[in-house]
Design a protein around this motif. Structure first.
Motif, PDB file in Angstrom:
ATOM      1  N   ALA A   3       0.831  -1.203   0.000  1.00  0.00           N
ATOM      2  CA  ALA A   3       0.000   0.000   0.000  1.00  0.00           C
ATOM      3  C   ALA A   3       0.869   1.258   0.000  1.00  0.00           C
ATOM      4  O   ALA A   3       0.586   2.228  -0.711  1.00  0.00           O
ATOM      5  N   ALA A   4       1.937   1.249   0.800  1.00  0.00           N
ATOM      6  CA  ALA A   4       2.833   2.402   0.853  1.00  0.00           C
ATOM      7  C   ALA A   4       3.502   2.639  -0.500  1.00  0.00           C
ATOM      8  O   ALA A   4       3.664   3.783  -0.931  1.00  0.00           O
ATOM      9  N   PHE A   5       3.875   1.562  -1.161  1.00  0.00           N
ATOM     10  CA  PHE A   5       4.505   1.682  -2.481  1.00  0.00           C
ATOM     11  C   PHE A   5       3.517   2.276  -3.489  1.00  0.00           C
ATOM     12  O   PHE A   5       3.876   3.127  -4.315  1.00  0.00           O
ATOM     13  N   LEU A   6       2.261   1.843  -3.402  1.00  0.00           N
ATOM     14  CA  LEU A   6       1.235   2.393  -4.297  1.00  0.00           C
ATOM     15  C   LEU A   6       1.064   3.897  -4.080  1.00  0.00           C
ATOM     16  O   LEU A   6       1.007   4.674  -5.031  1.00  0.00           O
ATOM     17  N   VAL A   7       0.982   4.299  -2.822  1.00  0.00           N
ATOM     18  CA  VAL A   7       0.723   5.710  -2.495  1.00  0.00           C
ATOM     19  C   VAL A   7       1.939   6.588  -2.788  1.00  0.00           C
ATOM     20  O   VAL A   7       1.821   7.664  -3.398  1.00  0.00           O
ATOM     21  N   ASP A  32      -2.159  -4.368 -11.807  1.00  0.00           N
ATOM     22  CA  ASP A  32      -1.706  -5.677 -11.330  1.00  0.00           C
ATOM     23  C   ASP A  32      -1.283  -5.595  -9.863  1.00  0.00           C
ATOM     24  O   ASP A  32      -1.570  -6.500  -9.064  1.00  0.00           O
ATOM     25  N   LEU A  33      -0.625  -4.501  -9.491  1.00  0.00           N
ATOM     26  CA  LEU A  33      -0.208  -4.318  -8.105  1.00  0.00           C
ATOM     27  C   LEU A  33      -1.422  -4.116  -7.191  1.00  0.00           C
ATOM     28  O   LEU A  33      -1.453  -4.616  -6.065  1.00  0.00           O
ATOM     29  N   CYS A  34      -2.430  -3.392  -7.672  1.00  0.00           N
ATOM     30  CA  CYS A  34      -3.656  -3.215  -6.880  1.00  0.00           C
ATOM     31  C   CYS A  34      -4.347  -4.555  -6.657  1.00  0.00           C
ATOM     32  O   CYS A  34      -4.847  -4.838  -5.555  1.00  0.00           O
TER      33      CYS A  34
END
Length: 269
Positions: A3-7, A32-34
């Protein structure tokens, strides 16, 4: 971490300008990451959070025309619904996943049809369950005649779905046989999956009146459990303790219960 990487990393890149093909590739990777983050949330029991990630994965996959992730996410949402006992939603999502992938190859078709079969069986739709299961079997035969893809939908996964369909349609002994065969076909490195599916096998062995066989299966699970970190596996171990406790007068059950308490003292009362 996901989640931190996404944000902190992915989202800023998605707001940047760039050529259309690069932006689509970025959105595809982000979708894909989500999906993966949603899958991880399911594993930890955060089902509402998982749905939020799944929906974002669908949005990004649609915008980037990433049909594979779009279909995989819909199927993942169907699996989540099936596991939570929401058969009608599961069937709708599984059918939507199949409809969104009309050009699917045989392995992908088996991947989708197996879930359609399970969802159909859960709502008592015997005809469609058997039809989709046969489609999955035919597609798997075609896929296995070609180059194998490590980690993708495989005969072990299909046999698991056969076991689930049989159980939902009332064939308890047939389900047990299929789940046992599925474990024989599964690579030992898939520890988390083995714990979850062996737990189903043990529960059904107990349900059919074979507690000693169930104890042997649960002993195998305790061998694997120290090597995984999974909320779903934690739940399975805790559930095992509750199920086996009434049988502790049986020597095998008592030894299993005592060992489980040593292996997972926080989960076994």
């Amino acid at each position: 971490m996901a989640a931190a990487f996404l944000v902190n990393t992915v989202a800023p890149y998605l707001r940047c300008d760039g050529p259309e093909d690069v932006r689509k590739a970025m959105m595809s990777a982000a979708s894909d990451l989500c999906y993966l983050t949603g899958y991880m949330a399911v594993d930890e029991g955060f089902h509402g959070l998982a749905q939020q990630y799944y929906l974002k994965a669908l949005q990004l996959a649609g915008a980037s025309e990433d049909h594979l992730t779009y279909c995989t996410t819909l199927r993942g949402m169907s699996v989540q619904a099936t596991d939570r006992g929401h058969g009608q939603y599961a069937a709708r999502l599984a059918d939507a996943a199949a409809a969104a992938s009309p050009q699917a190859g045989p392995r992908m078709r088996a991947f989708l049809a197996g879930q359609q079969a399970h969802a159909s069986a859960q709502i008592g739709d015997r005809n469609n369950a058997n039809r989709f299961l046969r489609e999955a079997e035919i597609a798997m035969e075609k896929a296995e005649s070609r180059t194998k893809t490590f980690g993708s939908y495989n005969p072990s996964s299909l046999t698991y779905h056969i076991g689930q369909v049989r159980y939902e349609l009332g064939d308890l002994s047939g389900s047990i046989s299929a789940l046992a065969e599925s474990d024989k076909l599964r690579l030992s490195t898939f520890r988390r999956t083995r714990i979850r599916y062996l737990s189903l096998l043990a529960e059904r062995q107990l349900e059919i009146g074979h507690p000693e066989e169930a104890c042997v299966t649960w002993e195998n699970i305790l061998d694997i459990y120290p090597h995984v970190a999974s909320g779903q596996c934690d739940e399975k171990i805790a559930d095992m303790g509750s199920r086996i406790k009434p049988y502790v007068k049986n020597r095998n059950a008592r030894e299993l219960y005592e060992r489980a308490h040593l292996v997972a003292p926080k989960l076994i009362a």
